[in-house]
Design a protein around this motif. Structure first.
Motif, PDB file in Angstrom:
ATOM      1  N   LEU A  89       4.367   5.329  -7.492  1.00 55.94           N
ATOM      2  CA  LEU A  89       3.390   4.487  -6.818  1.00 55.94           C
ATOM      3  C   LEU A  89       3.443   4.890  -5.352  1.00 55.94           C
ATOM      4  CD1 LEU A  89       4.319   1.090  -8.493  1.00 55.94           C
ATOM      5  CD2 LEU A  89       2.601   2.760  -9.233  1.00 55.94           C
ATOM      6  N   ARG A  90       2.387   5.537  -4.880  1.00 57.89           N
ATOM      7  CA  ARG A  90       2.369   6.078  -3.518  1.00 57.89           C
ATOM      8  C   ARG A  90       1.755   5.088  -2.540  1.00 57.89           C
ATOM      9  NH1 ARG A  90       3.905  11.178  -3.347  1.00 57.89           N
ATOM     10  NH2 ARG A  90       3.694  12.458  -5.192  1.00 57.89           N
ATOM     11  N   ARG A  91       2.325   5.069  -1.347  1.00 55.71           N
ATOM     12  CA  ARG A  91       1.799   4.255  -0.257  1.00 55.71           C
ATOM     13  C   ARG A  91       1.121   5.186   0.744  1.00 55.71           C
ATOM     14  NH1 ARG A  91       5.034   1.961   4.595  1.00 55.71           N
ATOM     15  NH2 ARG A  91       3.477   0.627   5.547  1.00 55.71           N
ATOM     16  N   TRP A  92      -0.108   4.846   1.122  1.00 53.18           N
ATOM     17  CA  TRP A  92      -0.874   5.658   2.056  1.00 53.18           C
ATOM     18  C   TRP A  92      -1.126   4.863   3.330  1.00 53.18           C
ATOM     19  CZ3 TRP A  92      -1.588  10.576   0.613  1.00 53.18           C
ATOM     20  CH2 TRP A  92      -1.518  10.872  -0.750  1.00 53.18           C
ATOM     21  N   GLN A  93      -0.895   5.485   4.458  1.00 53.13           N
ATOM     22  CA  GLN A  93      -1.197   4.873   5.748  1.00 53.13           C
ATOM     23  C   GLN A  93      -1.793   5.931   6.657  1.00 53.13           C
ATOM     24  OE1 GLN A  93       2.575   2.972   6.984  1.00 53.13           O
ATOM     25  NE2 GLN A  93       1.303   1.161   7.202  1.00 53.13           N
ATOM     26  N   ALA A  94      -3.087   6.121   6.535  1.00 52.77           N
ATOM     27  CA  ALA A  94      -3.788   7.091   7.368  1.00 52.77           C
ATOM     28  C   ALA A  94      -5.191   6.551   7.611  1.00 52.77           C
ATOM     29  CB  ALA A  94      -3.854   8.445   6.670  1.00 52.77           C
ATOM     30  N   ALA A  95      -5.827   7.030   8.651  1.00 50.85           N
ATOM     31  CA  ALA A  95      -7.164   6.541   8.988  1.00 50.85           C
ATOM     32  C   ALA A  95      -8.126   6.708   7.815  1.00 50.85           C
ATOM     33  CB  ALA A  95      -7.687   7.266  10.218  1.00 50.85           C
ATOM     34  N   GLU A  96      -7.994   7.814   7.089  1.00 50.45           N
ATOM     35  CA  GLU A  96      -8.916   8.085   5.985  1.00 50.45           C
ATOM     36  C   GLU A  96      -8.481   7.450   4.660  1.00 50.45           C
ATOM     37  OE1 GLU A  96      -5.821  11.271   6.054  1.00 50.45           O
ATOM     38  OE2 GLU A  96      -7.114  10.369   7.575  1.00 50.45           O
ATOM     39  N   ARG A  97      -7.235   6.964   4.601  1.00 52.28           N
ATOM     40  CA  ARG A  97      -6.761   6.399   3.339  1.00 52.28           C
ATOM     41  C   ARG A  97      -5.597   5.452   3.586  1.00 52.28           C
ATOM     42  NH1 ARG A  97      -4.969   9.965  -1.990  1.00 52.28           N
ATOM     43  NH2 ARG A  97      -4.991   8.247  -3.459  1.00 52.28           N
ATOM     44  N   THR A  98      -5.762   4.199   3.192  1.00 46.85           N
ATOM     45  CA  THR A  98      -4.667   3.239   3.270  1.00 46.85           C
ATOM     46  C   THR A  98      -4.588   2.496   1.946  1.00 46.85           C
ATOM     47  OG1 THR A  98      -6.086   1.502   4.180  1.00 46.85           O
ATOM     48  CG2 THR A  98      -4.894   2.878   5.764  1.00 46.85           C
ATOM     49  N   GLY A  99      -3.403   2.108   1.569  1.00 45.33           N
ATOM     50  CA  GLY A  99      -3.217   1.370   0.330  1.00 45.33           C
ATOM     51  C   GLY A  99      -2.240   2.071  -0.598  1.00 45.33           C
ATOM     52  N   TYR A 100      -2.454   1.911  -1.897  1.00 45.03           N
ATOM     53  CA  TYR A 100      -1.527   2.394  -2.915  1.00 45.03           C
ATOM     54  C   TYR A 100      -2.277   3.140  -3.995  1.00 45.03           C
ATOM     55  CZ  TYR A 100       1.338  -0.961  -0.542  1.00 45.03           C
ATOM     56  OH  TYR A 100       2.006  -1.637   0.432  1.00 45.03           O
ATOM     57  N   SER A 101      -1.634   4.172  -4.524  1.00 43.96           N
ATOM     58  CA  SER A 101      -2.237   4.927  -5.621  1.00 43.96           C
ATOM     59  C   SER A 101      -1.183   5.247  -6.663  1.00 43.96           C
ATOM     60  CB  SER A 101      -2.891   6.215  -5.106  1.00 43.96           C
ATOM     61  OG  SER A 101      -1.899   7.115  -4.654  1.00 43.96           O
TER      62      SER A 101
END
Length: 139
Positions: A89-101
């Motif tokens: 379960l990946r955590r994303w924190q970037a202007a173009e992508r935030t959240g979980y995948s």
């Protein structure tokens, strides 16, 4: 020679942008106190202990545990077709992508809970075995 190698490894680890899994849990509201209150969150389990716990449980039973991968947690679950499986379960924190995948999928969910509810999992209270089985470390 060993001291020099250890210092180089420490410097390389310090320069990485990815926090270790423990830092991941501390940095996000859903992964802080709220996550600790969830019966399926098991920061004490490693992969092998999760497998031992889940192999005797109903299909869809799952735990979320630490992962050895940066910016990830691991979902360990009992699957009808394959037995106990594991998913990053990946955590994303970037202007173009935030959240979980899930793994490397493109779909991103705003919260961990939304991601988990997108999967065929059982959200009943934790089974008694979860309280009895412990574990240490993540892998």
């Amino acid at each position: 020679a060993d001291a020099g190698a250890a210092a180089a490894a420490a410097a390389a680890a310090a320069s990485t942008d990815a926090p270790p899994p423990a830092a991941l849990v501390e940095q996000h509201p859903m992964l802080g106190e709220q996550l600790d209150a969830m019966s399926w969150h098991r920061p004490d389990l490693n992969r092998r202990t999760a497998e031992s716990l889940l192999c005797t449980q109903p299909v869809g039973t799952f735990v979320v545990r630490p992962s050895s991968q940066p910016n990830c947690l691991a979902l360990s679950h009992n699957d009808q077709k394959y037995g106990v499986g594991h998913m990053l379960l990946r955590r994303w924190q970037a202007a173009e992508r935030t959240g979980y995948s899930k793994e490397s999928e493109q779909t991103t969910y705003d919260t961990m809970l939304l991601l988990l509810h997108s999967l065929p999992l059982r959200f009943e209270p934790a089974v008694a075995a979860c309280e009895r089985i412990g574990g240490a470390g993540a892998d």
